[in-house]
Scaffold this motif. Structure first.
Motif, PDB file in Angstrom:
ATOM      1  N   LEU A  80       0.852  -1.188   0.032  1.00 50.62           N
ATOM      2  CA  LEU A  80      -0.044  -0.143   0.075  1.00 50.62           C
ATOM      3  C   LEU A  80       0.709   1.386  -0.049  1.00 50.62           C
ATOM      4  CD1 LEU A  80      -2.591   1.639   0.531  1.00 50.62           C
ATOM      5  CD2 LEU A  80      -2.452   1.249   2.792  1.00 50.62           C
ATOM      6  N   ALA A  81       1.922   1.233   0.702  1.00 50.88           N
ATOM      7  CA  ALA A  81       2.807   2.347   0.987  1.00 50.88           C
ATOM      8  C   ALA A  81       3.430   2.646  -0.387  1.00 50.88           C
ATOM      9  CB  ALA A  81       3.714   2.157   1.978  1.00 50.88           C
ATOM     10  N   VAL A  99       1.003   4.076  -3.184  1.00 58.04           N
ATOM     11  CA  VAL A  99       0.876   5.521  -2.728  1.00 58.04           C
ATOM     12  C   VAL A  99       2.083   6.378  -3.316  1.00 58.04           C
ATOM     13  CG1 VAL A  99       0.689   7.263  -1.294  1.00 58.04           C
ATOM     14  CG2 VAL A  99      -0.510   5.342  -1.225  1.00 58.04           C
ATOM     15  N   LEU A 158       4.327  10.012   2.434  1.00 56.17           N
ATOM     16  CA  LEU A 158       2.942  10.102   2.304  1.00 56.17           C
ATOM     17  C   LEU A 158       2.415   8.648   2.282  1.00 56.17           C
ATOM     18  CD1 LEU A 158       2.359  12.776  -0.435  1.00 56.17           C
ATOM     19  CD2 LEU A 158       1.768  12.969   2.103  1.00 56.17           C
ATOM     20  N   GLY A 159       3.100   7.681   1.524  1.00 56.47           N
ATOM     21  CA  GLY A 159       2.732   6.248   1.534  1.00 56.47           C
ATOM     22  C   GLY A 159       2.723   5.510   2.892  1.00 56.47           C
ATOM     23  N   ALA A 201       2.455   7.106   5.640  1.00 63.57           N
ATOM     24  CA  ALA A 201       1.817   7.779   6.550  1.00 63.57           C
ATOM     25  C   ALA A 201       0.210   6.965   6.539  1.00 63.57           C
ATOM     26  CB  ALA A 201       1.526   9.169   6.376  1.00 63.57           C
ATOM     27  N   ALA A 202      -0.060   6.829   4.980  1.00 63.69           N
ATOM     28  CA  ALA A 202      -1.307   6.115   4.535  1.00 63.69           C
ATOM     29  C   ALA A 202      -1.350   4.767   5.311  1.00 63.69           C
ATOM     30  CB  ALA A 202      -1.573   6.159   3.205  1.00 63.69           C
ATOM     31  N   ALA A 203      -0.260   4.085   4.940  1.00 57.81           N
ATOM     32  CA  ALA A 203      -0.164   2.724   5.562  1.00 57.81           C
ATOM     33  C   ALA A 203      -0.372   2.606   7.130  1.00 57.81           C
ATOM     34  CB  ALA A 203       1.108   1.813   5.127  1.00 57.81           C
ATOM     35  N   TRP A 244      -1.977   4.693   8.991  1.00 56.76           N
ATOM     36  CA  TRP A 244      -3.245   5.151   9.413  1.00 56.76           C
ATOM     37  C   TRP A 244      -4.118   4.062   9.324  1.00 56.76           C
ATOM     38  CZ3 TRP A 244      -7.877   5.115   6.999  1.00 56.76           C
ATOM     39  CH2 TRP A 244      -9.019   5.685   7.514  1.00 56.76           C
ATOM     40  N   VAL A 245      -3.903   3.208   8.168  1.00 60.47           N
ATOM     41  CA  VAL A 245      -4.958   2.103   7.848  1.00 60.47           C
ATOM     42  C   VAL A 245      -4.638   1.226   9.042  1.00 60.47           C
ATOM     43  CG1 VAL A 245      -4.998   0.031   6.388  1.00 60.47           C
ATOM     44  CG2 VAL A 245      -5.020   2.390   5.488  1.00 60.47           C
TER      45      VAL A 245
END
Length: 237
Positions: free
Chosen positions: A58-59, A62, A224-225, A227-229, A231-232
């Protein structure tokens, strides 16, 4: 080996096509997808690693989405987003040499890239809401209905898995065909970054920027990637 390589590249000029961030992304994705598949096949306690590898993918996805806009010339989506007519001409061997379609991703290679990235995105998304009805659930499962989770789980474990493995196998076969039939090495440039081109071609081909300033941008995109991972992952408690 070195003498053979020098003979092949004699008279050719190196052009930076794949920048460092793109190459690192490529090989990191290979490792993470391999790890995700192997850990899923092992099952049991290894499923914890399956989720970790999935979050890493996922990271990376992104990052690649951002890098496809701001990355080096040949890594940008605009450099390998071809019209259907161009794809057909290339597939039929009628492409104009002046189009330089084999410098970066070729039209057929571009299809493979978009298909792999798209399918990986679907696999990650379905995995995030999956439920194996034994011990593991995706971190975002609470955001979807039970029926949606079951459908996502079914896709993730069946069609999605086999389509992904099929695309990877097709990708490897294409690399082999290019190497054996067309004498076109696709692996070395993804390792070293440069493609060796005839001087007349090299003079007309833009090189991808690949320096410290670009690497800082890449690090920001990767952040950013990550951070998204993270958060998930946090949504799963």
């Amino acid at each position: 080996m070195e003498s053979t390589r020098n003979a092949v590249t004699a008279g050719l000029h190196p052009v930076r096509v794949w920048d460092w961030p793109t190459r690192l992304f490529h090989w990191a994705l290979v490792l993470c997808v391999t790890g995700a598949v192997v850990s899923a096949k092992i099952g049991g306690n290894a499923m914890a690693w399956h989720f970790r590898f999935g979050l890493a993918v996922l990271a990376l996805l992104v990052f690649r989405l951002v890098w496809g806009v701001i990355g080096g010339h040949w890594s940008r989506f605009t450099s390998f987003l071809y019209a259907p007519t161009t794809l057909l001409r290339y597939a039929r061997g009628l492409a104009d040499p002046q189009e330089r379609l084999d410098v970066g991703h070729s039209p057929t290679g571009a299809l493979s890239v978009f298909a792999l990235l798209g399918l990986l995105a679907v696999q990650v998304a379905t995995g995030l809401v999956a439920d194996d009805e034994i011990a593991s659930t995706g971190p975002l499962i609470r955001f979807v209905e039970s029926a949606t989770s079951l459908a996502a789980t079914s896709w993730h474990k069946s069609w999605g898995q086999w389509l992904l493995l099929g695309l990877v196998a097709l990708h490897l076969c294409a690399i082999a065909v290019y190497r054996v039939v067309h004498r076109h090495d696709l692996v070395t440039p993804m390792l070293a970054g440069d493609k060796h081109l005839p001087p007349a071609v090299a003079a007309q081909v833009p090189a991808s920027a690949d320096h410290a300033g670009r690497w800082v941008l890449a690090l920001a995109a990767l952040s950013l990637g990550v951070a998204a991972a993270l958060w998930v992952q946090a949504q799963g408690g």
